[in-house]
Enzyme design. Structure first.
Site, PDB file in Angstrom:
ATOM      1  N   LYS A   1     -26.096   2.359  -1.484  1.00  0.00           N
ATOM      2  CA  LYS A   1     -26.020   3.561  -2.342  1.00  0.00           C
ATOM      3  C   LYS A   1     -26.220   3.249  -3.822  1.00  0.00           C
ATOM      4  O   LYS A   1     -26.429   4.155  -4.616  1.00  0.00           O
ATOM      5  CB  LYS A   1     -24.710   4.298  -2.133  1.00  0.00           C
ATOM      6  CG  LYS A   1     -23.455   3.577  -2.617  1.00  0.00           C
ATOM      7  CD  LYS A   1     -22.237   4.449  -2.338  1.00  0.00           C
ATOM      8  CE  LYS A   1     -20.948   3.772  -2.764  1.00  0.00           C
ATOM      9  NZ  LYS A   1     -19.772   4.622  -2.467  1.00  0.00           N
TER      10      LYS A   1
ATOM     11  N   TYR B   1       0.860  -1.194   0.000  1.00  0.00           N
ATOM     12  CA  TYR B   1       0.000   0.000   0.000  1.00  0.00           C
ATOM     13  C   TYR B   1       0.893   1.240   0.000  1.00  0.00           C
ATOM     14  O   TYR B   1       1.682   1.425   0.916  1.00  0.00           O
ATOM     15  CB  TYR B   1      -0.905   0.035   1.232  1.00  0.00           C
ATOM     16  CG  TYR B   1      -1.862  -1.117   1.401  1.00  0.00           C
ATOM     17  CD1 TYR B   1      -2.144  -1.991   0.354  1.00  0.00           C
ATOM     18  CD2 TYR B   1      -2.497  -1.349   2.615  1.00  0.00           C
ATOM     19  CE1 TYR B   1      -3.035  -3.041   0.531  1.00  0.00           C
ATOM     20  CE2 TYR B   1      -3.388  -2.385   2.791  1.00  0.00           C
ATOM     21  CZ  TYR B   1      -3.643  -3.241   1.745  1.00  0.00           C
ATOM     22  OH  TYR B   1      -4.523  -4.291   1.912  1.00  0.00           O
TER      23      TYR B   1
ATOM     24  N   GLY C   1     -17.330  -3.316  -2.035  1.00  0.00           N
ATOM     25  CA  GLY C   1     -17.007  -2.100  -2.769  1.00  0.00           C
ATOM     26  C   GLY C   1     -18.057  -1.009  -2.639  1.00  0.00           C
ATOM     27  O   GLY C   1     -18.187  -0.148  -3.505  1.00  0.00           O
TER      28      GLY C   1
ATOM     29  N   LEU D   1     -23.050  -2.873  -0.717  1.00  0.00           N
ATOM     30  CA  LEU D   1     -23.909  -3.273   0.402  1.00  0.00           C
ATOM     31  C   LEU D   1     -24.185  -2.135   1.384  1.00  0.00           C
ATOM     32  O   LEU D   1     -24.741  -2.364   2.459  1.00  0.00           O
ATOM     33  CB  LEU D   1     -23.282  -4.468   1.128  1.00  0.00           C
ATOM     34  CG  LEU D   1     -23.231  -5.746   0.276  1.00  0.00           C
ATOM     35  CD1 LEU D   1     -22.397  -6.816   0.959  1.00  0.00           C
ATOM     36  CD2 LEU D   1     -24.635  -6.261  -0.008  1.00  0.00           C
TER      37      LEU D   1
END
Length: 339
Positions: free
Chosen positions: A235, A54, A229, A232
């Site tokens: 939106k 990351y 993503g 759930l």
């Protein structure tokens, strides 16, 4: 008062929601990242998950940024002993070898050479003397599992690592690792970090085989992408315009289906009954599944984090769980039903 949860058969006790840090140094700057970690700890959180790669996907970034931000925060707060720090090794760090050349990129994989070096690098970036949970980010088909587990075991013996885990392993790869540890007297994986959520086919991919292995052998499950993503959170709705974002296009391609929209509608209905955000219902369902210890959540702001942290106080009824499980279920083969 929050009840902490054991990670599989290990002695680690985790807050019911892990804090994922892929966003740190990418969509959340350092100041925001500090604020998010402060809010997480203030709520009782203790499980911070990162990875050495990351954020290698951003231009000019060789990786390690998230670990460095976490390290500076730990130093500033002086709270190392309150935390369970998890990181991962496997992905390529630094500049990759040019395509078409015979040279091999040596700064990746699960070889003894790279695991020992990568661990030293992660310790330095995090500014700590040990890593609580060191995880194989995904399988390395070029390295024998005996070599990988031997290197991991050496790190435990040296005191650099306390526990071992894996991520993105299939059921047979996890079984191979557990069997090898048992046969060779090596340290064993105590956890697995799979993609697991209510979405189809993600739910089936985990529950078909991996869940059974985790339950039978006491491997703790710390799912990534538990909200699919953002799908759930409610939106994205059936027949509604997409938000203007890259993730919206990705969700449309990967996750939009009649069953998944049915699942979202059920989650929204349950959330309305409880007066909570839809995302909390998704996470609360996961926390009731066998072997699951702590879904890993991410946030770009303190407000986003606080909305998710309310999950630990949400108690779903048996009827809620049944409704959610039924709408998101997957077809079982005869062997699944018999075993």
């Amino acid at each position: 008062m929050t009840t902490y949860r054991k990670l599989g058969r290990s002695g680690l006790q985790l807050f019911p929601l892990g804090l994922g840090t892929m966003q740190f140094g990418w969509s959340a700057d350092e100041k925001t990242s500090f604020e998010i970690m402060d809010a997480y700890v203030a709520a009782g959180g203790n499980f911070i998950d990162t990875a050495d790669i990351y954020t290698t996907w951003t231009p000019g970034n060789p990786g390690g940024v998230s670990e460095e931000i976490i390290g500076r925060w730990i130093k500033a707060r002086g709270n190392r002993d309150q935390l369970v720090i998890a990181t991962k090794v496997r992905g390529a760090m630094g500049e990759k070898a040019s395509e078409g050349r015979s040279t091999i990129h040596q700064r990746e994989g699960l070889s003894r050479r790279w695991i020992l070096k990568a661990c030293e690098d992660s310790l330095r970036r995090l500014g700590v003397d040990h890593i609580d949970l060191y995880q194989a980010h995904w399988v390395d088909n070029q390295t024998p599992i005996e070599e990988t587990l031997s290197a991991f075991s050496e790190l435990v013996q040296r005191g650099y690592v306390r526990y071992l885990g894996c991520s993105n392993y299939s059921a047979w790869r996890l079984m191979e690792a557990l069997w090898t540890s048992d046969r060779r007297g090596l340290e064993s994986y105590v956890s697995i970090q799979p993609e697991y959520s209510l979405l189809s086919p993600t739910r089936a991919n985990f529950e078909r085989e991996l869940q059974r292995v985790a339950v039978e052998y006491g491997v703790g499950v710390v799912p990534w992408s538990p909200l699919g993503g953002g799908m759930l959170t409610g939106k994205y709705r059936r027949d509604q315009p997409l938000p203007d974002s890259v993730r919206a296009s990705e969700n449309a391609a990967r996750r939009f289906s009649d069953q998944n929209f049915d699942t979202v509608e059920t989650l929204v209905s349950v959330a309305e009954r409880h007066g909570v955000p839809t995302a909390q219902v998704s996470l609360a369902w996961l926390l009731r599944q066998p072997a699951v210890t702590a879904p890993i959540i991410g946030a770009n702001s303190v407000d986003q984090l606080n909305e998710l942290l309310g999950t630990v106080n949400l108690n779903l009824s048996d009827e809620d769980l049944s409704d959610i499980s039924r709408v998101s279920d997957w077809p079982r083969a005869r062997t699944d039903l018999e075993n």
